[in-house]
Design a protein around this motif. Structure first.
Motif, PDB file in Angstrom:
ATOM      1  N   LYS A 282      34.406  35.321  25.895  1.00 60.85           N
ATOM      2  CA  LYS A 282      35.193  36.072  26.874  1.00 60.85           C
ATOM      3  C   LYS A 282      36.675  35.799  26.684  1.00 60.85           C
ATOM      4  CE  LYS A 282      31.667  36.409  30.468  1.00 60.85           C
ATOM      5  NZ  LYS A 282      31.373  36.236  31.917  1.00 60.85           N
ATOM      6  N   GLU A 283      37.487  36.692  27.222  1.00 59.59           N
ATOM      7  CA  GLU A 283      38.924  36.522  27.161  1.00 59.59           C
ATOM      8  C   GLU A 283      39.366  35.460  28.164  1.00 59.59           C
ATOM      9  OE1 GLU A 283      40.197  41.037  25.780  1.00 59.59           O
ATOM     10  OE2 GLU A 283      40.889  40.237  27.695  1.00 59.59           O
ATOM     11  N   ARG A 284      40.495  34.856  27.862  1.00 64.42           N
ATOM     12  CA  ARG A 284      41.072  33.894  28.790  1.00 64.42           C
ATOM     13  C   ARG A 284      41.544  34.627  30.036  1.00 64.42           C
ATOM     14  NH1 ARG A 284      44.839  29.227  26.394  1.00 64.42           N
ATOM     15  NH2 ARG A 284      42.952  29.174  25.117  1.00 64.42           N
ATOM     16  N   GLU A 285      41.228  34.094  31.214  1.00 66.58           N
ATOM     17  CA  GLU A 285      41.625  34.728  32.461  1.00 66.58           C
ATOM     18  C   GLU A 285      42.402  33.759  33.340  1.00 66.58           C
ATOM     19  OE1 GLU A 285      38.648  35.655  35.372  1.00 66.58           O
ATOM     20  OE2 GLU A 285      37.328  34.005  34.765  1.00 66.58           O
ATOM     21  N   GLY A 286      43.383  34.292  34.026  1.00 61.55           N
ATOM     22  CA  GLY A 286      44.127  33.496  34.986  1.00 61.55           C
ATOM     23  C   GLY A 286      43.382  33.450  36.296  1.00 61.55           C
ATOM     24  N   ILE A 287      43.307  32.267  36.919  1.00 62.29           N
ATOM     25  CA  ILE A 287      42.569  32.142  38.165  1.00 62.29           C
ATOM     26  C   ILE A 287      43.425  31.648  39.320  1.00 62.29           C
ATOM     27  CG2 ILE A 287      40.294  31.908  37.122  1.00 62.29           C
ATOM     28  CD1 ILE A 287      40.548  28.876  37.451  1.00 62.29           C
ATOM     29  N   ALA A 288      44.491  30.938  39.061  1.00 61.51           N
ATOM     30  CA  ALA A 288      45.335  30.448  40.152  1.00 61.51           C
ATOM     31  C   ALA A 288      46.738  30.166  39.630  1.00 61.51           C
ATOM     32  CB  ALA A 288      44.753  29.184  40.778  1.00 61.51           C
ATOM     33  N   MET A 289      47.730  30.439  40.490  1.00 64.59           N
ATOM     34  CA  MET A 289      49.116  30.247  40.118  1.00 64.59           C
ATOM     35  C   MET A 289      49.877  29.612  41.264  1.00 64.59           C
ATOM     36  SD  MET A 289      52.231  32.842  39.842  1.00 64.59           S
ATOM     37  CE  MET A 289      52.494  32.358  41.545  1.00 64.59           C
ATOM     38  N   PHE A 290      50.837  28.735  40.902  1.00 65.82           N
ATOM     39  CA  PHE A 290      51.695  28.062  41.884  1.00 65.82           C
ATOM     40  C   PHE A 290      53.099  28.096  41.314  1.00 65.82           C
ATOM     41  CE2 PHE A 290      52.231  24.932  45.295  1.00 65.82           C
ATOM     42  CZ  PHE A 290      53.405  24.303  44.928  1.00 65.82           C
ATOM     43  N   ASP A 291      54.110  28.446  42.136  1.00 70.11           N
ATOM     44  CA  ASP A 291      55.445  28.518  41.561  1.00 70.11           C
ATOM     45  C   ASP A 291      56.455  27.637  42.298  1.00 70.11           C
ATOM     46  OD1 ASP A 291      56.375  31.855  42.820  1.00 70.11           O
ATOM     47  OD2 ASP A 291      56.301  29.907  43.817  1.00 70.11           O
ATOM     48  N   SER A 292      57.686  27.676  41.812  1.00 72.40           N
ATOM     49  CA  SER A 292      58.724  26.791  42.339  1.00 72.40           C
ATOM     50  C   SER A 292      59.108  27.126  43.769  1.00 72.40           C
ATOM     51  CB  SER A 292      59.960  26.851  41.439  1.00 72.40           C
ATOM     52  OG  SER A 292      60.379  28.185  41.252  1.00 72.40           O
ATOM     53  N   LEU A 293      58.691  28.296  44.262  1.00 70.63           N
ATOM     54  CA  LEU A 293      58.899  28.665  45.663  1.00 70.63           C
ATOM     55  C   LEU A 293      57.667  28.361  46.499  1.00 70.63           C
ATOM     56  CD1 LEU A 293      60.707  32.087  45.099  1.00 70.63           C
ATOM     57  CD2 LEU A 293      61.730  29.834  45.507  1.00 70.63           C
ATOM     58  N   SER A 294      56.737  27.622  45.909  1.00 77.01           N
ATOM     59  CA  SER A 294      55.469  27.237  46.551  1.00 77.01           C
ATOM     60  C   SER A 294      54.593  28.428  46.905  1.00 77.01           C
ATOM     61  CB  SER A 294      55.725  26.386  47.809  1.00 77.01           C
ATOM     62  OG  SER A 294      56.366  25.177  47.462  1.00 77.01           O
ATOM     63  N   ARG A 295      54.755  29.503  46.179  1.00 72.51           N
ATOM     64  CA  ARG A 295      53.870  30.657  46.372  1.00 72.51           C
ATOM     65  C   ARG A 295      52.627  30.447  45.525  1.00 72.51           C
ATOM     66  NH1 ARG A 295      57.965  35.427  44.908  1.00 72.51           N
ATOM     67  NH2 ARG A 295      58.040  34.123  43.025  1.00 72.51           N
ATOM     68  N   THR A 296      51.527  30.987  45.969  1.00 75.32           N
ATOM     69  CA  THR A 296      50.281  30.888  45.213  1.00 75.32           C
ATOM     70  C   THR A 296      49.691  32.274  45.006  1.00 75.32           C
ATOM     71  OG1 THR A 296      48.989  30.557  47.234  1.00 75.32           O
ATOM     72  CG2 THR A 296      49.765  28.576  46.103  1.00 75.32           C
ATOM     73  N   MET A 297      48.820  32.353  44.040  1.00 74.25           N
ATOM     74  CA  MET A 297      48.103  33.589  43.740  1.00 74.25           C
ATOM     75  C   MET A 297      46.753  33.177  43.175  1.00 74.25           C
ATOM     76  SD  MET A 297      49.080  36.579  40.979  1.00 74.25           S
ATOM     77  CE  MET A 297      50.602  37.000  41.797  1.00 74.25           C
ATOM     78  N   TYR A 298      45.709  33.905  43.565  1.00 77.49           N
ATOM     79  CA  TYR A 298      44.364  33.597  43.097  1.00 77.49           C
ATOM     80  C   TYR A 298      43.668  34.849  42.588  1.00 77.49           C
ATOM     81  CZ  TYR A 298      44.930  29.211  45.660  1.00 77.49           C
ATOM     82  OH  TYR A 298      45.375  27.992  46.123  1.00 77.49           O
ATOM     83  N   ALA A 299      42.824  34.649  41.605  1.00 78.02           N
ATOM     84  CA  ALA A 299      41.937  35.722  41.177  1.00 78.02           C
ATOM     85  C   ALA A 299      40.845  35.899  42.233  1.00 78.02           C
ATOM     86  CB  ALA A 299      41.303  35.375  39.830  1.00 78.02           C
ATOM     87  N   ASP A 300      40.355  37.110  42.371  1.00 80.29           N
ATOM     88  CA  ASP A 300      39.320  37.382  43.377  1.00 80.29           C
ATOM     89  C   ASP A 300      38.076  36.518  43.153  1.00 80.29           C
ATOM     90  OD1 ASP A 300      39.983  40.968  43.632  1.00 80.29           O
ATOM     91  OD2 ASP A 300      40.924  39.239  44.612  1.00 80.29           O
ATOM     92  N   SER A 301      37.804  36.199  41.906  1.00 82.93           N
ATOM     93  CA  SER A 301      36.587  35.456  41.583  1.00 82.93           C
ATOM     94  C   SER A 301      36.586  34.034  42.130  1.00 82.93           C
ATOM     95  CB  SER A 301      36.386  35.417  40.069  1.00 82.93           C
ATOM     96  OG  SER A 301      37.510  34.824  39.437  1.00 82.93           O
ATOM     97  N   VAL A 302      37.768  33.498  42.468  1.00 81.62           N
ATOM     98  CA  VAL A 302      37.829  32.113  42.947  1.00 81.62           C
ATOM     99  C   VAL A 302      38.442  32.001  44.341  1.00 81.62           C
ATOM    100  CG1 VAL A 302      38.033  31.315  40.575  1.00 81.62           C
ATOM    101  CG2 VAL A 302      40.108  31.560  41.972  1.00 81.62           C
ATOM    102  N   LYS A 303      38.929  33.095  44.870  1.00 83.01           N
ATOM    103  CA  LYS A 303      39.589  33.075  46.168  1.00 83.01           C
ATOM    104  C   LYS A 303      38.644  32.530  47.237  1.00 83.01           C
ATOM    105  CE  LYS A 303      42.365  36.462  46.422  1.00 83.01           C
ATOM    106  NZ  LYS A 303      42.934  37.809  46.563  1.00 83.01           N
ATOM    107  N   GLY A 304      39.155  31.576  48.014  1.00 84.12           N
ATOM    108  CA  GLY A 304      38.344  30.965  49.057  1.00 84.12           C
ATOM    109  C   GLY A 304      37.548  29.761  48.588  1.00 84.12           C
ATOM    110  N   ARG A 305      37.441  29.562  47.280  1.00 85.42           N
ATOM    111  CA  ARG A 305      36.702  28.408  46.749  1.00 85.42           C
ATOM    112  C   ARG A 305      37.614  27.423  46.022  1.00 85.42           C
ATOM    113  NH1 ARG A 305      33.035  29.122  42.778  1.00 85.42           N
ATOM    114  NH2 ARG A 305      34.077  30.941  41.910  1.00 85.42           N
ATOM    115  N   PHE A 306      38.652  27.932  45.383  1.00 89.02           N
ATOM    116  CA  PHE A 306      39.572  27.100  44.612  1.00 89.02           C
ATOM    117  C   PHE A 306      40.933  27.051  45.316  1.00 89.02           C
ATOM    118  CE2 PHE A 306      37.607  27.886  40.113  1.00 89.02           C
ATOM    119  CZ  PHE A 306      36.363  27.538  40.600  1.00 89.02           C
ATOM    120  N   THR A 307      41.593  25.897  45.193  1.00 90.99           N
ATOM    121  CA  THR A 307      42.928  25.734  45.759  1.00 90.99           C
ATOM    122  C   THR A 307      43.840  25.071  44.730  1.00 90.99           C
ATOM    123  OG1 THR A 307      42.025  25.459  47.991  1.00 90.99           O
ATOM    124  CG2 THR A 307      44.286  24.735  47.629  1.00 90.99           C
TER     125      THR A 307
END
Length: 125
Positions: A45-70
């Motif tokens: 499978k291709e590499r997929e992004g699942i979670a992101m954190f930035d210098s403004l403390s914003r986060t982003m999650y892939a739907d596949s892990v939302k609610g389970r990963f932090t």
């Protein structure tokens, strides 16, 4: 020089939890706008992004892990974490942390320039 070292993977049962760590240096300067993320790649499978954190403390999650990963970072800004709960067999993959400079909020691996060596997570049913 940006350096990333990820760790914390292992073999677990379905429903278990794991915490991945990414020790990093050279990216979180005081005046730098940056983002760091966790990615995974399963065999064939291709590499997929699942979670992101930035210098403004914003986060982003892939739907596949939302609610389970932090995703989070320690106060010293030297270690990025990924807390994973309720793991499933489909979460089995090599997990990588990665970093980039810039304000773009994205989980697209092509925009990340610096990568850790990866840590394997295997979830059995």
């Amino acid at each position: 020089q940006v350096q990333l070292r990820d760790s914390g993977g292992g073999s677990v049962q379905s429903g278990d939890s794991l915490r991945l760590s990414c020790e990093h240096s050279g990216i979180t300067g005081r005046d730098t706008i940056w983002s760091m993320g966790w990615f995974r790649q399963a065999p064939g499978k291709e590499r997929e992004g699942i979670a992101m954190f930035d210098s403004l403390s914003r986060t982003m999650y892939a739907d596949s892990v939302k609610g389970r990963f932090t995703i989070s970072q320690d106060n010293a800004k030297t270690t990025l974490y990924l807390e994973m709960h309720d793991l499933r067999p489909e979460d089995t993959a090599m997990y990588y942390c990665a970093a980039r400079i810039g304000a773009k909020r994205t989980l697209d691996p092509q925009f990340f320039r610096n990568w850790g060596q990866g840590t394997q997570v295997t979830v059995s049913s």
